[in-house]
Write a protein that holds these residues in place. Structure first.
Motif, PDB file in Angstrom:
ATOM      1  N   UNK A  33      14.599  26.254  -3.796  1.00  0.00           N
ATOM      2  CA  UNK A  33      13.356  26.305  -3.026  1.00  0.00           C
ATOM      3  C   UNK A  33      12.227  26.870  -3.885  1.00  0.00           C
ATOM      4  N   UNK A  34      11.176  26.102  -4.083  1.00  0.00           N
ATOM      5  CA  UNK A  34      10.110  26.557  -4.976  1.00  0.00           C
ATOM      6  C   UNK A  34       9.061  27.387  -4.251  1.00  0.00           C
ATOM      7  N   UNK A  35       8.285  28.091  -5.059  1.00  0.00           N
ATOM      8  CA  UNK A  35       7.059  28.699  -4.550  1.00  0.00           C
ATOM      9  C   UNK A  35       5.924  27.709  -4.771  1.00  0.00           C
ATOM     10  N   UNK A  36       4.950  27.722  -3.881  1.00  0.00           N
ATOM     11  CA  UNK A  36       3.888  26.717  -3.962  1.00  0.00           C
ATOM     12  C   UNK A  36       2.520  27.360  -3.785  1.00  0.00           C
ATOM     13  N   UNK A  37       1.529  26.648  -4.269  1.00  0.00           N
ATOM     14  CA  UNK A  37       0.130  27.009  -4.032  1.00  0.00           C
ATOM     15  C   UNK A  37      -0.562  25.799  -3.425  1.00  0.00           C
ATOM     16  N   UNK A  38      -1.069  25.955  -2.208  1.00  0.00           N
ATOM     17  CA  UNK A  38      -1.794  24.887  -1.541  1.00  0.00           C
ATOM     18  C   UNK A  38      -3.294  25.120  -1.678  1.00  0.00           C
ATOM     19  N   UNK A  39      -3.980  24.072  -2.102  1.00  0.00           N
ATOM     20  CA  UNK A  39      -5.435  24.121  -2.228  1.00  0.00           C
ATOM     21  C   UNK A  39      -6.015  23.016  -1.356  1.00  0.00           C
ATOM     22  N   UNK A  40      -6.853  23.384  -0.407  1.00  0.00           N
ATOM     23  CA  UNK A  40      -7.495  22.406   0.464  1.00  0.00           C
ATOM     24  C   UNK A  40      -8.985  22.383   0.156  1.00  0.00           C
ATOM     25  N   UNK A 136      -3.719  34.564  -8.362  1.00  0.00           N
ATOM     26  CA  UNK A 136      -2.566  35.470  -8.438  1.00  0.00           C
ATOM     27  C   UNK A 136      -2.600  36.565  -7.376  1.00  0.00           C
ATOM     28  N   UNK A 137      -3.788  36.978  -6.951  1.00  0.00           N
ATOM     29  CA  UNK A 137      -3.882  38.065  -5.970  1.00  0.00           C
ATOM     30  C   UNK A 137      -3.840  37.589  -4.518  1.00  0.00           C
ATOM     31  N   UNK A 138      -3.677  36.302  -4.322  1.00  0.00           N
ATOM     32  CA  UNK A 138      -3.610  35.799  -2.942  1.00  0.00           C
ATOM     33  C   UNK A 138      -2.393  36.383  -2.232  1.00  0.00           C
ATOM     34  N   UNK A 139      -2.547  36.810  -0.971  1.00  0.00           N
ATOM     35  CA  UNK A 139      -1.385  37.306  -0.215  1.00  0.00           C
ATOM     36  C   UNK A 139      -0.412  36.168   0.094  1.00  0.00           C
ATOM     37  N   UNK A 140       0.852  36.486   0.151  1.00  0.00           N
ATOM     38  CA  UNK A 140       1.873  35.479   0.444  1.00  0.00           C
ATOM     39  C   UNK A 140       1.798  35.086   1.919  1.00  0.00           C
ATOM     40  N   UNK A 159      -7.028  28.418   0.369  1.00  0.00           N
ATOM     41  CA  UNK A 159      -5.891  28.641  -0.518  1.00  0.00           C
ATOM     42  C   UNK A 159      -4.759  29.294   0.272  1.00  0.00           C
ATOM     43  N   UNK A 160      -3.529  28.883  -0.070  1.00  0.00           N
ATOM     44  CA  UNK A 160      -2.369  29.507   0.570  1.00  0.00           C
ATOM     45  C   UNK A 160      -1.205  29.489  -0.415  1.00  0.00           C
ATOM     46  N   UNK A 161      -0.576  30.639  -0.590  1.00  0.00           N
ATOM     47  CA  UNK A 161       0.564  30.759  -1.490  1.00  0.00           C
ATOM     48  C   UNK A 161       1.805  31.076  -0.659  1.00  0.00           C
ATOM     49  N   UNK A 162       2.885  30.340  -0.909  1.00  0.00           N
ATOM     50  CA  UNK A 162       4.135  30.551  -0.177  1.00  0.00           C
ATOM     51  C   UNK A 162       5.295  30.576  -1.160  1.00  0.00           C
TER      52      UNK A 162
END
Length: 717
Positions: A33-40, A136-140, A159-162
């Motif tokens: 399961x990867x970690x992802x960064x979503x950019x809208x 990098x400082x975005x909350x999970x 932006x969303x990091x999971x």
């Protein structure tokens, strides 16, 4: 039915069904399961080129995103918004973060690069501003909205990091939750329908005795479509359609089924009659006019541009499906999506729709390598790999099972092009042009050039006629192709959903089946490529022109299978090639099919109806196999149709029944224009062939119910 859904009997059966489905379980597909960064990219405001171009014209802005540390795709570009300084995109992109992202401080220093792009004087892309952002400082798990100031305008983004996200691919051999919920509603209804047509004494006493009945309908072009009109009317009139849980189609029959579902005409007799009468008028003219229509080519330009905007491949299958769907379903319905059919199906008043295709390799023949694909309004399934994708994600961009970019859902006209793509392989025959040797000229470049000339010279006298003449010359180059990519691409091509997966395992269609030594197996074949950007699909009929395997998968537990075979040519019928291939392919995948004594069958005169069953195996389905055989129909010296939906304006005459299907050019698989008489003959034939065998089928259905009753009693002690 609502009270029954709360009954003890139903709840016990529902538990049994759920446990049976769970036996197929999740499959061991390697997936970290990867970690992802979503950019809208949401919208822009006051985009300014700071040049004289602002006076002449408004910009066509787009945003390019570059994240060089991402695993897999590192760059994405939004669509171009035309003539606006305040564009609205609302487009989401997903980057896969490196597996060591959280622990690697150097990796965390990497920044997203945003480029604001407009068109210059020469319509080329011009980067007018760039900005950077470090996520990098975005909350999970928390979505954050920001405005990026490009000094030439501002752009609003989210932006969303999971971490450790579930894939957008369902890796499983089980049926989906949606299909199981359909079964929970549909099978109780088929129980009531069987009780109605068989009577209280002979129908199922409870839901455990209710057989799952499916139908598999063959290819055969417009011959299959016309024949299916008669089949559907007979099944509807007799109540047999209400007893069916699954309906699978390929090529021509797939066109019919998907069109009937799109029009909600599968069961409703009034809508069914309206669709069939519309279709009769539609096929009174050849599809050649559609394919060679300059206006159609111009219309298709917009369809092609839309796909290219999202980096989706475009082949001649797209154009064929676009033209052909005008005759199969009509322009009002051809651009609808398969997911639009979900509410109609989930009412559970019609069978669950399955359209058959195969995933293939470019330079390997279909028999040497193929993977079954089932296309439904809910999922795109590759059961031999345990891959299941929400149909809304079909032809989107994937990496490691994650949707990087969700593209617009595929239209019905493209799906019909895919399941009937054998006709794009043999397009010259479809439009009745004598085949000559191919050359290396590029058809699409020629078409593009000519369409551009048309835009400039649209009103020129005689130009349209000249254009059509040149179209004929180009289609002369199309031959009976072997290599799928020589000259032009004639095979459906989609974005590769397996990208980034190195070790996807291949299974038998029946995952519990272990081939004996010396038996054919399909698990050793080379599989999906993790590195290619696209993959190929073909008409399922290229392998076997009847889609029995999708409904014979043990997960679907078919007890009785209706097969309608329109696929043979005159020479093939005595050998029953399609039947033989269907049996072989089923057994290669560990699926149950009754014994077929083919030598005995070939010795007998061809007939309209066969029954195949295995008296020694209660789990093996009974197969009702129909052909468009005219032998019994011809014996009717005078004929007057008694079907409910018959056209009262049609006059039947002595000799109406005296015709052949398989040895006739009129009913050839590539013929696309039918006179009213030709249409009525084939429709009446198939209606007749079903009706005269209804009582025999009822007796066999009773036998299967009794067999299930006996088995239930034995199991209960």
């Amino acid at each position: 039915m609502e009270s029954y859904y709360n009954s003890k009997e139903f709840l016990e059966w529902k538990k049994f069904e759920s446990e049976r489905n769970a036996e197929f379980g999740e499959i061991p597909v390697p997936h970290k399961k990867p970690s992802i960064l979503q950019v809208t990219i949401l919208k822009g405001r006051d985009i300014d080129r700071s040049s004289i171009l602002n006076i002449v014209d408004k910009p066509n802005p787009q945003i390019m995103i570059d994240y060089p540390i991402a695993d897999g795709p590192t760059k994405f570009t939004t669509t171009r918004q035309i003539d606006t300084i305040n564009p609205v995109w609302n487009e989401k992109f997903t980057f896969i973060l490196p597996d060591d992202y959280q622990a690697n401080d150097e990796v965390k220093k990497a920044k997203l690069k945003f480029s604001l792009i407009v068109e210059d004087w020469h319509d080329d892309n011009d980067v007018i501003a760039e900005e950077f952002y470090n996520p990098s400082d975005l909350p999970i798990g928390l979505e954050v909205e920001k405005q990026i100031d490009f000094k030439r305008g501002t752009v609003t983004m989210r932006f969303k990091k999971e971490v450790k996200v579930e894939p957008n691919i369902r890796f499983s051999m089980k049926l989906s939750d949606e299909e199981m919920n359909f079964r929970y509603k549909r099978i109780p209804k088929t129980m009531k329908a069987l009780q109605n047509i068989l009577g209280v004494d002979d129908g199922p006493k409870d839901i455990f005795e209710t057989p799952v009945i499916s139908m598999a309908c063959s290819g055969g072009g417009f011959r299959a479509m016309v024949g299916m009109c008669g089949v559907a009317e007979a099944l509807t009139e007799t109540g047999l359609l209400d007893c069916m849980t699954y309906a699978a189609g390929v090529s021509g029959s797939g066109w019919y089924l998907s069109s009937a579902y799109a029009r909600h005409a599968m069961r409703d007799e009034i809508k069914q009659k309206m669709y069939h009468e519309w279709f009769k008028q539609s096929v009174s003219t050849s599809i050649t006019g559609e394919i060679l229509s300059v206006e159609k080519m111009i219309e298709f330009g917009a369809v092609s541009a839309q796909k290219k905007k999202y980096h989706q491949p475009v082949t001649i299958v797209d154009y064929f499906g676009y033209c052909m769907s005008s005759e199969t379903v009509g322009s009002l319905y051809s651009s609808m999506k398969l997911s639009d059919m979900r509410p109609y199906i989930l009412e559970a008043n019609v069978p669950y729709l399955i359209l058959a295709s195969h995933q293939v390799h470019d330079v390997v023949d279909t028999w040497s390598y193929h993977a079954q694909c089932n296309i439904t309004p809910f999922e795109f399934e590759l059961p031999q790999y345990g891959i299941n994708i929400d149909i809304k994600y079909f032809n989107s961009e994937f990496y490691r099972g994650i949707v990087n970019r969700q593209n617009p859902e595929t239209t019905l006209h493209y799906i019909q092009g895919v399941i009937g793509s054998v006709f794009s392989l043999r397009l010259a025959k479809v439009i009745r042009i004598p085949c000559e040797e191919e050359d290396e000229s590029d058809l699409f470049d020629n078409v593009s050039n000519e369409v551009e000339k048309l835009r400039r010279k649209r009103d020129s006298s005689g130009f349209i006629d000249g254009m059509k003449s040149r179209m004929v010359d180009w289609f002369n180059q199309l031959h009976s192709f072997m290599d799928r990519s020589f000259f032009i691409k004639r095979t459906p091509e989609i974005l590769n959903f397996a990208r980034g997966h190195d070790d996807i395992q291949r299974f038998e269609l029946n995952p519990h089946y272990i081939p004996k030594e010396g038996e054919d197996s399909t698990t050793t074949l080379e599989g999906l490529s993790p590195s290619e950007d696209t993959t190929l699909l073909v008409d399922g009929g290229l392998l076997v022109n009847v889609p029995t395997n999708p409904v014979l998968r043990p997960q679907r537990a078919t007890d009785i299978l209706f097969v309608f075979d329109f696929a043979h040519s005159g020479e093939e019928i005595s050998e029953h090639w399609v039947l033989q291939k269907a049996v072989k392919l089923a057994r290669m995948g560990g699926l149950k099919f009754p014994p077929i004594h083919i030598d005995k069958i070939k010795e007998e005169p061809w007939r309209e109806f066969y029954i195949f069953e295995d008296a020694d195996d209660s789990e093996c389905p009974i197969v009702f196999y129909f052909y468009p055989c005219t032998e019994k129909f011809k014996r009717l010296k005078t004929y007057e149709s008694s079907r409910k939906n018959r056209d009262k304006n049609v006059t039947y005459w002595e000799g109406f029944t005296d015709f052949d299907v398989m040895d006739s050019d009129t009913y050839g698989m590539t013929n696309s224009d039918y006179s009213d008489v030709d249409f009525e003959r084939l429709r009446e034939l198939m209606w007749f062939n079903v009706i005269i065998n209804v009582e025999v089928m009822k007796r066999k259905i009773k036998d299967k119910i009794l067999q299930k009753r006996t088995l239930k009693q034995q199991q209960s002690g």
